[in-house]
Design a protein around this motif. Structure first.
Motif, PDB file in Angstrom:
ATOM      1  N   PRO A   1     -12.622  36.299  -5.088  1.00  0.00           N
ATOM      2  CA  PRO A   1     -12.092  35.625  -6.272  1.00  0.00           C
ATOM      3  C   PRO A   1     -10.784  36.225  -6.768  1.00  0.00           C
ATOM      4  CG  PRO A   1     -14.455  35.868  -6.475  1.00  0.00           C
ATOM      5  CD  PRO A   1     -14.052  36.623  -5.245  1.00  0.00           C
ATOM      6  N   SER A   2     -10.673  37.562  -6.728  1.00  0.00           N
ATOM      7  CA  SER A   2      -9.427  38.246  -7.071  1.00  0.00           C
ATOM      8  C   SER A   2      -8.909  38.978  -5.839  1.00  0.00           C
ATOM      9  CB  SER A   2      -9.643  39.251  -8.209  1.00  0.00           C
ATOM     10  OG  SER A   2      -8.488  40.051  -8.396  1.00  0.00           O
ATOM     11  N   SER A   3      -7.662  38.751  -5.486  1.00  0.00           N
ATOM     12  CA  SER A   3      -7.062  39.405  -4.324  1.00  0.00           C
ATOM     13  C   SER A   3      -6.273  40.653  -4.711  1.00  0.00           C
ATOM     14  CB  SER A   3      -6.139  38.422  -3.593  1.00  0.00           C
ATOM     15  OG  SER A   3      -5.107  37.982  -4.456  1.00  0.00           O
TER      16      SER A   3
ATOM     17  N   SER B   1     -14.116  35.705 -20.690  1.00  0.00           N
ATOM     18  CA  SER B   1     -13.765  34.767 -19.624  1.00  0.00           C
ATOM     19  C   SER B   1     -14.896  33.790 -19.338  1.00  0.00           C
ATOM     20  CB  SER B   1     -13.423  35.541 -18.339  1.00  0.00           C
ATOM     21  OG  SER B   1     -12.343  36.419 -18.567  1.00  0.00           O
ATOM     22  N   LEU B   2     -16.116  34.224 -19.624  1.00  0.00           N
ATOM     23  CA  LEU B   2     -17.280  33.350 -19.447  1.00  0.00           C
ATOM     24  C   LEU B   2     -17.534  32.483 -20.675  1.00  0.00           C
ATOM     25  CD1 LEU B   2     -19.703  36.003 -17.899  1.00  0.00           C
ATOM     26  CD2 LEU B   2     -18.678  34.078 -16.660  1.00  0.00           C
TER      27      LEU B   2
ATOM     28  N   LEU C   1     -12.896  32.270 -14.122  1.00  0.00           N
ATOM     29  CA  LEU C   1     -11.675  31.519 -14.404  1.00  0.00           C
ATOM     30  C   LEU C   1     -11.404  30.468 -13.346  1.00  0.00           C
ATOM     31  CD1 LEU C   1      -9.399  34.447 -15.600  1.00  0.00           C
ATOM     32  CD2 LEU C   1     -10.589  32.755 -16.985  1.00  0.00           C
ATOM     33  N   ASP C   2     -11.807  30.716 -12.097  1.00  0.00           N
ATOM     34  CA  ASP C   2     -11.652  29.718 -11.047  1.00  0.00           C
ATOM     35  C   ASP C   2     -12.474  28.470 -11.332  1.00  0.00           C
ATOM     36  OD1 ASP C   2     -11.371  31.966  -8.181  1.00  0.00           O
ATOM     37  OD2 ASP C   2      -9.880  31.188  -9.570  1.00  0.00           O
ATOM     38  N   GLY C   3     -13.522  28.671 -12.106  1.00  0.00           N
ATOM     39  CA  GLY C   3     -14.388  27.539 -12.402  1.00  0.00           C
ATOM     40  C   GLY C   3     -13.857  26.647 -13.506  1.00  0.00           C
ATOM     41  N   GLU C   4     -12.740  26.998 -14.108  1.00  0.00           N
ATOM     42  CA  GLU C   4     -12.190  26.184 -15.199  1.00  0.00           C
ATOM     43  C   GLU C   4     -11.571  24.889 -14.672  1.00  0.00           C
ATOM     44  OE1 GLU C   4     -11.120  29.356 -18.683  1.00  0.00           O
ATOM     45  OE2 GLU C   4      -9.538  28.733 -17.308  1.00  0.00           O
TER      46      GLU C   4
END
Length: 291
Positions: free
Chosen positions: A147-149, A202-203, A288-291
């Protein structure tokens, strides 16, 4: 002074310390945004919630929440980039030298990682992705998507110490908090408290979003709290994340649990703290990717 009205004010940011409180409050007020500062060090709280929730909170009027977050976002990025140990280049060169002298077959046996002959690199599973570590070049890269690189000092610290310190020992099969790790009661507090309030923001303090993010990271549901997932963060180190939904009196909360064997896989509490920070970063990114 404005009175606190739960229908009017919204949580904008959970504060780490008084310095952050003063700087962010000043920035918001300069933009004409009213600020309500709530400190958990106040007498009514007696400092009870500081380790769990941070130093305090900044609240702003609900209609200003989007603008307020935009104002403080660049300041928060600056805070994160100022630390003395941010880049991989800051790693102790002795860690690389020690790893270069290790037999790759022995490292793979101890740490349950893979040596990639064609790359002269270790493949280190991390959650449902992987890192590649090339000791001779002293480089670390994301091999399989996470999810985070982001790659930074803490990433390198965890990966190198794990490769050097992991041992083929069984799990104990029970879960403990960070406070129950030897030395953890004193260590995992104040500046070494896990950044769980940052993740909860963030959640949106929402149970469903937690479950979605956990599944993005390859977590397996387990029976704990209102929802919980187990993750293989590293091949010999599982972590359990437990979510409790909020109610009228308390906000939602999030906790991490560990198998007691973690202190035999990573010898330093600093490294365990860095591992928890990496896990929180990935959970936040997944949310945050799920937004």
């Amino acid at each position: 002074m404005a009175t606190e009205n739960p229908k009017r004010w919204m949580l904008c940011h959970t504060l780490a310390n008084r310095f952050e409180a003063d700087l962010l409050s000043d920035a918001l007020e300069k933009e004409g945004i009213p600020v309500l500062l709530r400190s958990f060090e106040e007498t009514a709280y007696d400092g009870l919630f500081v380790p769990q929730r941070g130093w305090g909170q900044i609240l702003v009027p609900a209609q200003e929440i989007t603008r307020a977050r935009a104002v403080i976002a660049p300041l928060l990025e600056t805070f994160q980039s100022r630390g003395p140990y941010q880049s991989l280049e800051k790693l102790d060169p002795l860690l690389w030298e020690r790893l270069k002298k290790e037999d790759p077959k022995e490292v793979c046996r101890r740490a349950q990682v893979q040596w990639m002959e064609d790359r002269n690199a270790y493949r280190i599973p991390f959650l449902n992705g992987a890192y590649a570590c090339r000791p001779q070049d002293e480089t670390l890269s994301v091999l399989e998507e996470l999810p985070s690189s982001k790659l930074d000092f803490q990433t390198g610290l965890v990966v190198l110490h794990y490769l050097l310190e992991a041992r083929p020992e069984p799990l104990e099969g029970r879960w403990i908090s960070e406070k129950e790790i030897p030395g953890g009661l004193q260590f995992f507090a104040g500046p070494h408290a896990f950044p769980l309030p940052w993740v909860l923001r963030s959640l949106d303090h929402d149970l469903d979003r937690f479950c979605e993010a956990a599944e993005i990271m390859g977590g397996t549901p387990v029976d704990a709290g209102d929802a919980a997932y187990r993750f293989w963060v590293l091949p010999r180190i599982p972590i359990q994340a437990v979510f409790w939904a909020g109610d009228d009196e308390f906000q939602a909360s999030l906790g991490l649990r560990f198998d007691p064997s973690i202190s035999r896989q990573l010898e330093s509490l600093d490294t365990i703290w860095a591992l928890a920070n990496l896990f929180c970063r990935q959970l936040r990114a997944a949310a945050l990717d799920g937004e």
